[in-house]
Scaffold this motif. Structure first.
Motif, PDB file in Angstrom:
ATOM      1  N   MET A   1      -3.351  91.088 -17.387  1.00 27.95           N
ATOM      2  CA  MET A   1      -2.589  90.529 -18.497  1.00 27.95           C
ATOM      3  C   MET A   1      -1.259  91.266 -18.577  1.00 27.95           C
ATOM      4  O   MET A   1      -1.204  92.485 -18.316  1.00 27.95           O
ATOM      5  N   GLY A   2      -0.226  90.542 -18.899  1.00 28.07           N
ATOM      6  CA  GLY A   2       1.080  91.161 -18.913  1.00 28.07           C
ATOM      7  C   GLY A   2       2.000  90.583 -19.959  1.00 28.07           C
ATOM      8  O   GLY A   2       1.762  89.493 -20.484  1.00 28.07           O
ATOM      9  N   TRP A   3       3.044  91.355 -20.251  1.00 26.74           N
ATOM     10  CA  TRP A   3       4.108  90.898 -21.136  1.00 26.74           C
ATOM     11  C   TRP A   3       5.396  90.780 -20.330  1.00 26.74           C
ATOM     12  O   TRP A   3       5.734  91.683 -19.553  1.00 26.74           O
ATOM     13  N   PHE A   4       6.082  89.680 -20.542  1.00 25.14           N
ATOM     14  CA  PHE A   4       7.347  89.399 -19.894  1.00 25.14           C
ATOM     15  C   PHE A   4       8.383  89.155 -20.981  1.00 25.14           C
ATOM     16  O   PHE A   4       8.031  88.885 -22.135  1.00 25.14           O
ATOM     17  N   ARG A   5       9.647  89.200 -20.594  1.00 27.24           N
ATOM     18  CA  ARG A   5      10.693  88.834 -21.545  1.00 27.24           C
ATOM     19  C   ARG A   5      11.841  88.155 -20.818  1.00 27.24           C
ATOM     20  O   ARG A   5      12.060  88.389 -19.631  1.00 27.24           O
TER      21      ARG A   5
END
Length: 118
Positions: free
Chosen positions: A34-38
């Protein structure tokens, strides 16, 4: 099919903090990574932080020491605690999930806006 729903974005002053959450629902897909991107206006989407099911984490250099990613496997939820926020952190933040390569998520959330401004 997996649905991802982010929350927790908003307007914050420089130096402030926000905590983003992303809840995964559905079935038929292992939430291994799971990851966070912007994505900031006019820029490409970038990977900010990722975490494996076992808790192994990775961070972009620009956020290391300020952001912390965590997950609750029982709740199918991933979090991003963002401290010491800077104006350059302003972007739409997305969560993503993948089996093998978090850089190429199989599913995306709809995004949540984070604005850092005085």
């Amino acid at each position: 099919q997996v649905q991802l729903a982010e929350s927790g974005g908003g307007l914050v002053q420089p130096g402030g903090s926000l905590r983003l959450s992303c809840v995964a629902s559905g079935s038929g897909f292992s939430l291994n990574l799971m990851g966070w991107f912007r994505q900031a206006p006019g820029k490409q989407r970038e990977l900010v932080a990722s975490i494996s099911r076992g808790g192994r984490t990775n961070y972009a250099t620009s956020v290391k020491g300020r952001f912390t990613i965590s997950r609750d496997n029982a709740k199918n939820t991933v979090y991003l605690q963002m401290n010491s926020l800077k104006p350059e952190d302003t972007a739409v933040y997305y969560c993503g999930v993948a089996m093998v390569y978090i850089e190429r998520p199989s599913y995306w959330g709809q995004g949540t806006q984070v604005t850092v401004s005085s």
